[in-house]
Write an enzyme that holds these catalytic residues in place. Sequence first.
Site, PDB file in Angstrom:
ATOM      1  N   TYR A   1      87.526 -47.563  78.157  1.00  0.00           N
ATOM      2  CA  TYR A   1      86.874 -48.494  77.223  1.00  0.00           C
ATOM      3  C   TYR A   1      85.665 -49.179  77.866  1.00  0.00           C
ATOM      4  O   TYR A   1      85.818 -50.193  78.554  1.00  0.00           O
ATOM      5  CB  TYR A   1      87.892 -49.538  76.738  1.00  0.00           C
ATOM      6  CG  TYR A   1      89.035 -48.890  75.995  1.00  0.00           C
ATOM      7  CD1 TYR A   1      88.975 -48.708  74.623  1.00  0.00           C
ATOM      8  CD2 TYR A   1      90.145 -48.404  76.692  1.00  0.00           C
ATOM      9  CE1 TYR A   1      89.996 -48.067  73.941  1.00  0.00           C
ATOM     10  CE2 TYR A   1      91.175 -47.756  76.023  1.00  0.00           C
ATOM     11  CZ  TYR A   1      91.091 -47.594  74.650  1.00  0.00           C
ATOM     12  OH  TYR A   1      92.103 -46.945  73.991  1.00  0.00           O
TER      13      TYR A   1
ATOM     14  N   GLU B   1      86.102 -34.017  67.362  1.00  0.00           N
ATOM     15  CA  GLU B   1      87.441 -34.560  67.105  1.00  0.00           C
ATOM     16  C   GLU B   1      87.744 -34.572  65.601  1.00  0.00           C
ATOM     17  O   GLU B   1      86.930 -35.024  64.805  1.00  0.00           O
ATOM     18  CB  GLU B   1      87.498 -35.990  67.662  1.00  0.00           C
ATOM     19  CG  GLU B   1      88.809 -36.694  67.414  1.00  0.00           C
ATOM     20  CD  GLU B   1      88.836 -38.056  68.100  1.00  0.00           C
ATOM     21  OE1 GLU B   1      88.573 -38.131  69.317  1.00  0.00           O
ATOM     22  OE2 GLU B   1      89.102 -39.043  67.395  1.00  0.00           O
TER      23      GLU B   1
END
Length: 293
Positions: free
Chosen positions: A148, A18
């Site tokens: 999450y 990323e």
Amino acid sequence: MRMTDLIERKERPVVSFEFFPPRDELAADKLDGVIDRLAALHPDFVSVTFGAGGSTREGSYQLARKLIQEKGLDVVTYFAGYGLSPDDITSVLDRYAELGVETLFVVRGDKPRDTDGFIPHPESFQHASELLDFIRPRYDFCLGAAGYPEGHPEAPSREKDLEYCRLKVNNGAEFIIAQYCYDNECFFDFVQRARSIGITVPIIPGVMPIYGVKLMEGLAKVCGATIPDAVRDGLAQLPQDDPKAVVRYGIDFATSQCRELLKHGVDGLHFYTMDRSNTIIEVVNRLREEALL
Ligand SMILES: Cc1cc2nc3c(=O)[nH]c(=O)nc-3n(C[C@H](O)[C@H](O)[C@H](O)COP(=O)(O)OP(=O)(O)OC[C@H]3O[C@@H](n4cnc5c(N)ncnc54)[C@H](O)[C@@H]3O)c2cc1C
């Protein structure tokens, strides 16, 4: 590249990196070298973040364009819809579609930190699930969403947060990339809890190597990541004021974390590069030497 096809076809776990768009020319030059060094590892895809409120709209587009057209990489673009109107959203996504992007990772985003006086558009969407609901019928992207393992910092409970995650899947997310956590048990538990409430899409763990103590602590605060006592103790035993020792510790820790994730059969490893290359090169090479990747 559609993420779901990639995961289905791959014989080995998917490796991805990323990047965030550089803030100035100096950072852009540095990032160029980082990209070339990481591209030499032949990642399955790279991804480009998007500043909430449209704060990096042009920078994200230009970085995605460069990665696709100049570097020949498969790119997943992120989109953070915080504060944007439906027209803003389509103007960003139309350009990504024209660029040939096939996979879009959709997050709500947070209030931009360095955009003074930003006022969210009155028609902006409140949650990622609403963004997905808006985007899905309008575009042919393979869509992804965030999960999450430790629960999102604003969530009333981890259970409720997971229900909202399921809503994102019901609204079109075909894969999940998980927020990083330093304790693999937390990720394994997240996957197990997700499966138990009917989330069947691939869930890829995010890996955030420890690049430096201050950076680690700052990111953990923003992302709601727990720093395990074992990590604090490990870092405390290193020679004081030796950033290289911290980097070496970070490489060892990330390698052993990834080793365990891979032995557990994860679909991939998504590395948060923070626009740096050395640690990740070392980690990936070590895992490849062990034939785990
Ligand atoms: C892999 C990854 C990449 C990321 N990339 C970016 C990026 O490029 N740009 C960026 O700005 N941010 C990025 N983020 C951060 C993300 O934007 C923040 O974590 C943000 O605070 C939440 O985004 P979300 O999409 O998970 O939001 P949501 O899914 O909307 O969740 C936000 C909060 O609202 C709650 N919630 C969700 N749905 C509902 C509902 N229907 N009703 C009530 N409450 C609800 C959730 O429990 C959670 O507490 C990324 C995060 C990850 C894990």
